[in-house]
Design a protein around this motif. Sequence first.
Motif, PDB file in Angstrom:
ATOM      1  N   LEU A 623      12.731   6.137  18.216  1.00  0.00           N
ATOM      2  CA  LEU A 623      11.716   5.426  17.455  1.00  0.00           C
ATOM      3  C   LEU A 623      12.240   4.032  17.087  1.00  0.00           C
ATOM      4  CD1 LEU A 623      10.700   8.361  15.094  1.00  0.00           C
ATOM      5  CD2 LEU A 623       9.403   7.497  17.053  1.00  0.00           C
ATOM      6  N   PRO A 624      11.356   3.125  16.612  1.00  0.00           N
ATOM      7  CA  PRO A 624      11.806   1.774  16.283  1.00  0.00           C
ATOM      8  C   PRO A 624      12.824   1.759  15.142  1.00  0.00           C
ATOM      9  CG  PRO A 624       9.424   1.827  16.551  1.00  0.00           C
ATOM     10  CD  PRO A 624       9.888   3.253  16.530  1.00  0.00           C
ATOM     11  N   GLN A 625      13.786   0.870  15.239  1.00  0.00           N
ATOM     12  CA  GLN A 625      14.762   0.624  14.171  1.00  0.00           C
ATOM     13  C   GLN A 625      14.147  -0.324  13.144  1.00  0.00           C
ATOM     14  OE1 GLN A 625      17.316   1.757  13.019  1.00  0.00           O
ATOM     15  NE2 GLN A 625      18.871   0.284  12.402  1.00  0.00           N
ATOM     16  N   ASP A 626      14.552  -0.185  11.874  1.00  0.00           N
ATOM     17  CA  ASP A 626      14.027  -1.067  10.832  1.00  0.00           C
ATOM     18  C   ASP A 626      14.788  -2.401  10.808  1.00  0.00           C
ATOM     19  OD1 ASP A 626      16.406  -0.142   9.834  1.00  0.00           O
ATOM     20  OD2 ASP A 626      15.559   0.847   8.090  1.00  0.00           O
ATOM     21  N   VAL A 663       9.781   4.111  11.316  1.00  0.00           N
ATOM     22  CA  VAL A 663       9.123   5.305  10.787  1.00  0.00           C
ATOM     23  C   VAL A 663       9.901   5.793   9.572  1.00  0.00           C
ATOM     24  CG1 VAL A 663       8.571   7.723  11.271  1.00  0.00           C
ATOM     25  CG2 VAL A 663       8.151   5.952  13.006  1.00  0.00           C
ATOM     26  N   ASN A 664       9.186   6.015   8.472  1.00  0.00           N
ATOM     27  CA  ASN A 664       9.838   6.468   7.254  1.00  0.00           C
ATOM     28  C   ASN A 664      10.046   7.983   7.250  1.00  0.00           C
ATOM     29  OD1 ASN A 664      10.941   5.867   4.623  1.00  0.00           O
ATOM     30  ND2 ASN A 664       9.141   6.869   3.755  1.00  0.00           N
ATOM     31  N   SER A 665       9.073   8.738   7.759  1.00  0.00           N
ATOM     32  CA  SER A 665       9.197  10.196   7.809  1.00  0.00           C
ATOM     33  C   SER A 665       8.353  10.739   8.952  1.00  0.00           C
ATOM     34  CB  SER A 665       8.759  10.831   6.478  1.00  0.00           C
ATOM     35  OG  SER A 665       7.398  10.577   6.226  1.00  0.00           O
ATOM     36  N   ILE A 666       8.709  11.952   9.389  1.00  0.00           N
ATOM     37  CA  ILE A 666       8.041  12.613  10.508  1.00  0.00           C
ATOM     38  C   ILE A 666       7.570  13.993  10.042  1.00  0.00           C
ATOM     39  CG2 ILE A 666       8.269  13.375  12.904  1.00  0.00           C
ATOM     40  CD1 ILE A 666      10.742  11.573  13.115  1.00  0.00           C
ATOM     41  N   SER A 667       6.354  14.350  10.400  1.00  0.00           N
ATOM     42  CA  SER A 667       5.867  15.703  10.148  1.00  0.00           C
ATOM     43  C   SER A 667       5.284  16.265  11.453  1.00  0.00           C
ATOM     44  CB  SER A 667       4.795  15.707   9.051  1.00  0.00           C
ATOM     45  OG  SER A 667       3.719  14.860   9.390  1.00  0.00           O
ATOM     46  N   ILE A 678       4.834   5.493   8.395  1.00  0.00           N
ATOM     47  CA  ILE A 678       5.641   4.273   8.313  1.00  0.00           C
ATOM     48  C   ILE A 678       5.629   3.662   6.924  1.00  0.00           C
ATOM     49  CG2 ILE A 678       5.271   3.762  10.758  1.00  0.00           C
ATOM     50  CD1 ILE A 678       3.267   1.655   9.946  1.00  0.00           C
ATOM     51  N   VAL A 679       4.728   4.118   6.042  1.00  0.00           N
ATOM     52  CA  VAL A 679       4.653   3.568   4.688  1.00  0.00           C
ATOM     53  C   VAL A 679       5.930   3.925   3.928  1.00  0.00           C
ATOM     54  CG1 VAL A 679       3.419   3.602   2.496  1.00  0.00           C
ATOM     55  CG2 VAL A 679       2.154   3.638   4.654  1.00  0.00           C
ATOM     56  N   GLY A 680       6.481   2.947   3.254  1.00  0.00           N
ATOM     57  CA  GLY A 680       7.696   3.170   2.494  1.00  0.00           C
ATOM     58  C   GLY A 680       8.959   2.767   3.215  1.00  0.00           C
ATOM     59  N   SER A 681       8.837   2.393   4.505  1.00  0.00           N
ATOM     60  CA  SER A 681      10.025   1.949   5.226  1.00  0.00           C
ATOM     61  C   SER A 681      10.399   0.532   4.797  1.00  0.00           C
ATOM     62  CB  SER A 681       9.779   1.990   6.736  1.00  0.00           C
ATOM     63  OG  SER A 681       8.999   0.887   7.150  1.00  0.00           O
ATOM     64  N   ALA A 682      11.621   0.107   5.165  1.00  0.00           N
ATOM     65  CA  ALA A 682      12.093  -1.228   4.798  1.00  0.00           C
ATOM     66  C   ALA A 682      11.297  -2.336   5.477  1.00  0.00           C
ATOM     67  CB  ALA A 682      13.577  -1.370   5.150  1.00  0.00           C
ATOM     68  N   GLN A 727       2.608 -14.933   6.041  1.00  0.00           N
ATOM     69  CA  GLN A 727       3.555 -14.137   5.272  1.00  0.00           C
ATOM     70  C   GLN A 727       4.598 -13.609   6.241  1.00  0.00           C
ATOM     71  OE1 GLN A 727       1.881 -12.206   1.923  1.00  0.00           O
ATOM     72  NE2 GLN A 727       3.146 -10.370   2.133  1.00  0.00           N
ATOM     73  N   PRO A 728       5.842 -14.097   6.167  1.00  0.00           N
ATOM     74  CA  PRO A 728       6.862 -13.669   7.134  1.00  0.00           C
ATOM     75  C   PRO A 728       7.053 -12.160   7.129  1.00  0.00           C
ATOM     76  CG  PRO A 728       7.597 -15.597   5.904  1.00  0.00           C
ATOM     77  CD  PRO A 728       6.347 -15.121   5.240  1.00  0.00           C
ATOM     78  N   PHE A 729       7.554 -11.657   8.227  1.00  0.00           N
ATOM     79  CA  PHE A 729       7.767 -10.226   8.423  1.00  0.00           C
ATOM     80  C   PHE A 729       8.513  -9.595   7.249  1.00  0.00           C
ATOM     81  CE2 PHE A 729      11.032  -7.173   9.978  1.00  0.00           C
ATOM     82  CZ  PHE A 729      10.193  -6.075  10.139  1.00  0.00           C
ATOM     83  N   ALA A 730       7.969  -8.485   6.733  1.00  0.00           N
ATOM     84  CA  ALA A 730       8.551  -7.654   5.682  1.00  0.00           C
ATOM     85  C   ALA A 730       8.606  -8.338   4.324  1.00  0.00           C
ATOM     86  CB  ALA A 730       9.953  -7.161   6.066  1.00  0.00           C
ATOM     87  N   SER A 731       8.055  -9.536   4.191  1.00  0.00           N
ATOM     88  CA  SER A 731       8.111 -10.248   2.921  1.00  0.00           C
ATOM     89  C   SER A 731       6.986  -9.801   2.000  1.00  0.00           C
ATOM     90  CB  SER A 731       8.036 -11.762   3.148  1.00  0.00           C
ATOM     91  OG  SER A 731       9.213 -12.246   3.752  1.00  0.00           O
ATOM     92  N   GLY A 732       7.270  -9.861   0.694  1.00  0.00           N
ATOM     93  CA  GLY A 732       6.301  -9.452  -0.305  1.00  0.00           C
ATOM     94  C   GLY A 732       5.613 -10.606  -0.981  1.00  0.00           C
ATOM     95  N   ILE A 733       5.880 -11.824  -0.539  1.00  0.00           N
ATOM     96  CA  ILE A 733       5.251 -13.009  -1.105  1.00  0.00           C
ATOM     97  C   ILE A 733       4.891 -13.935   0.051  1.00  0.00           C
ATOM     98  CG2 ILE A 733       7.486 -14.167  -1.477  1.00  0.00           C
ATOM     99  CD1 ILE A 733       6.269 -15.415  -4.019  1.00  0.00           C
ATOM    100  N   ALA A 734       3.750 -14.581  -0.029  1.00  0.00           N
ATOM    101  CA  ALA A 734       3.318 -15.484   1.032  1.00  0.00           C
ATOM    102  C   ALA A 734       4.180 -16.734   1.040  1.00  0.00           C
ATOM    103  CB  ALA A 734       1.849 -15.847   0.845  1.00  0.00           C
ATOM    104  N   ALA A 735       4.297 -17.341   2.202  1.00  0.00           N
ATOM    105  CA  ALA A 735       5.066 -18.567   2.350  1.00  0.00           C
ATOM    106  C   ALA A 735       4.344 -19.729   1.679  1.00  0.00           C
ATOM    107  CB  ALA A 735       5.291 -18.862   3.830  1.00  0.00           C
ATOM    108  N   PRO A 736       5.049 -20.812   1.382  1.00  0.00           N
ATOM    109  CA  PRO A 736       4.401 -21.960   0.751  1.00  0.00           C
ATOM    110  C   PRO A 736       3.307 -22.548   1.632  1.00  0.00           C
ATOM    111  CG  PRO A 736       6.798 -22.156   0.632  1.00  0.00           C
ATOM    112  CD  PRO A 736       6.496 -21.026   1.563  1.00  0.00           C
TER     113      PRO A 736
END
Length: 748
Positions: A623-626, A663-667, A678-682, A727-736
Amino acid sequence: MKWRWMALCLLYVQGAGAQVQGKSQEQQALMVDTSILLHSATVVGRRNEAATDLPYQIELIDAAAQRRVQSLTTADVLADLSGVYVQKSQLGGGSPVVRGFEANRVLLVVDGVRMNNAIYRNGHLQNAITVDPNVLERTEVIYGAGALAYGSDAIGGVIHFRTREPEFRPDGGLTGYATGNFASAANAVNLSTGLEYGRGKWAGLTSVSLNRFGDLRAGANRPDNYGDFGLRPNYVVGDEVVINEHPALQVGSGYEQYNLLQKLRFRPSDGLELSANFQYSTTGNVPRYDALTETRDGQLRWARWDYGPQTRLLGSLRLDDRRATQLYDLASYVVSYQFVEEDRIQRRLGDPTEEASLVDVASWNAQVDYTKGLNPMVRLRYGLDLRHERVDATAHPAEEPTRYPSRGSGLAGGGLYADLSRELGNWQLRGGLRYGYQRLTATFGADDPVEWPRAYLEGIVNPSAALTAALGTQYRRAGHGLRLLIAQGFRAPNVDDFAKFREQSGRIQVPNPELRPERSTTLEAAFSRFEGSLRYEATVYATLLEDAIIRRDGALPDGSPFFLSHGDTLFVDTNVNAERAWIYGFDLAAVWSFAPGWELRPEAHWLRGRRRQEAPDGTRLTLPQDHIPPAYGRVGLRYAAGPWETNLRLDFQLRKQLEDYAVNSISGTATSGYVFDIVGSADNPELTPYGTGTPGWWTVNLYGTYRYSDRLSVYLKGENLLDRFYQPFASGIAAPGIDVGIGARWTW
């Protein structure tokens, strides 16, 4: 801030990173300021070696280039390094990603002293801003596994912040500087001043600075299908939700930072130099912007989520001995003390209780480096380092659990290395070995909210050791170069891996005394042309990461998979070595001087990552690496004539599809079909527009410098001139959004 530590630290003041003497003007002129280092004799790294002597890919940005683009924080400095990708969870931060590795897998160093400490976590890490950008001589990135020289944590690479050194003044006298900058997107103001003084045998530098950032405005030019993504429609005042009249203004992102630097150098005799360095940085409260915008059931979740004043204090002492003996031609001795205060203050909307998690880390380090020429063609480098850290954690109210063991935790360790190089005509062969050992300790309290087993109350221990090696070769002839390298890295588990306690969502994380170091092996090859009007470098690399630390269902020492606490049943999690990943990619950089005064600088970076992840039925899936950013790069056009210099730069990032997120978890099972969450992954997939992944983006930026005189320079910038929202990848705030800046520097 614990002011007693400041008094103690004054006893330890250091001059880490003393300049190598005799560096000629020609060597300084060979520096490539904002690009992959195609060719340079500039000294870099822990041992102040010429960059051309190291079989690693190296990039740097010097102070002049930093001033031209008006980088107001160290995170901005890192973002202006072509090969470093920076994630931001808030305006007051910046988490560098180096070759797909982030946080505690990238080693930060300031003036030769490691910044990574026992609580550096594996998520996004925003600590880089604690270094004052106003006093940086340059920032160096040594890509790839750097365990041979630096030990633990240098898996993706080493970022070395090198601050300015005072110069000796045989004729005496004082010089100084004052700088000021303003940037419109956050109404940001930067003020800095410094004074340099000295005589023939001693020199000193004193510097102070202030950074103030208002709330950041995002771009107004938005794609039609984004809807409200990235906007701030409302915010909290007290416990009242207030409508934001300007939704592009990211209310709750501004902060302040204050910095002090004091350096001293003393030459008691020829060949002997003692250097001292004292650094102090602190902030006001830094809002965690991505948390402040988090909603639950359509409502804002937090009334307050601040990092309390983030404080870093460094004091250390360095002795350089160039009086050759049978054991060495050059010896360097460094002792340092570092204190970090990291607080978190939270209050849920509508809840009167304010929770505070307070963490102090005290670090003592010592390192010794020797260099000896065995003959004109062979050089030996060897040394050792020692490390001891103590973590103290408290929480308020008293019934709240502490983030780390309430009765204290810490680590102690050290390493030995030997590094041998040999010149063979146009070839250089270089390799070495390092052995590292570390011992973790953690003691929990009987009054903790959880009833720990007796072994946890008495103190648990985790020892780990690692033997790593590196071997590289370089070939240079007729302006061309070839570089090959295989290098191992490792990351010994720290207190955050080993003993972080967090009761959350009906689960509790407990220590794993059997936790082992993560290990990596990197292969890379590069071809370059470093002379002529067209210079370029192409690098390909691949890294195998083994025994990677991840969280899984665990058990208490008695084998129970759950724990009873105050009538609640808490299921147990623990960190384990259970993952294998591989990351591969390439970097391209070129400089074309196609006419007098003109340069074209294209640069591009592409990487992919995959890992083996176990499903509930025991099947291991690929699976994809974070932490893997999408392809990114820039194209710059530079013109210099007389007192003017202009730079036009196009920055870009390609799209990252949602199926490429970690992927954060598998079921499920192979029979019924696997379901990937994938929710909750880095990778923060929830911070994307409508779950489509990270869109591609590009910006146009213009920079200008006018040297009015030898003393006064004026700087102008216009970033994101088209006011594009992204908004850059994985960022929680938009760019200027569009960011117009003006700055000036006066020297005397």
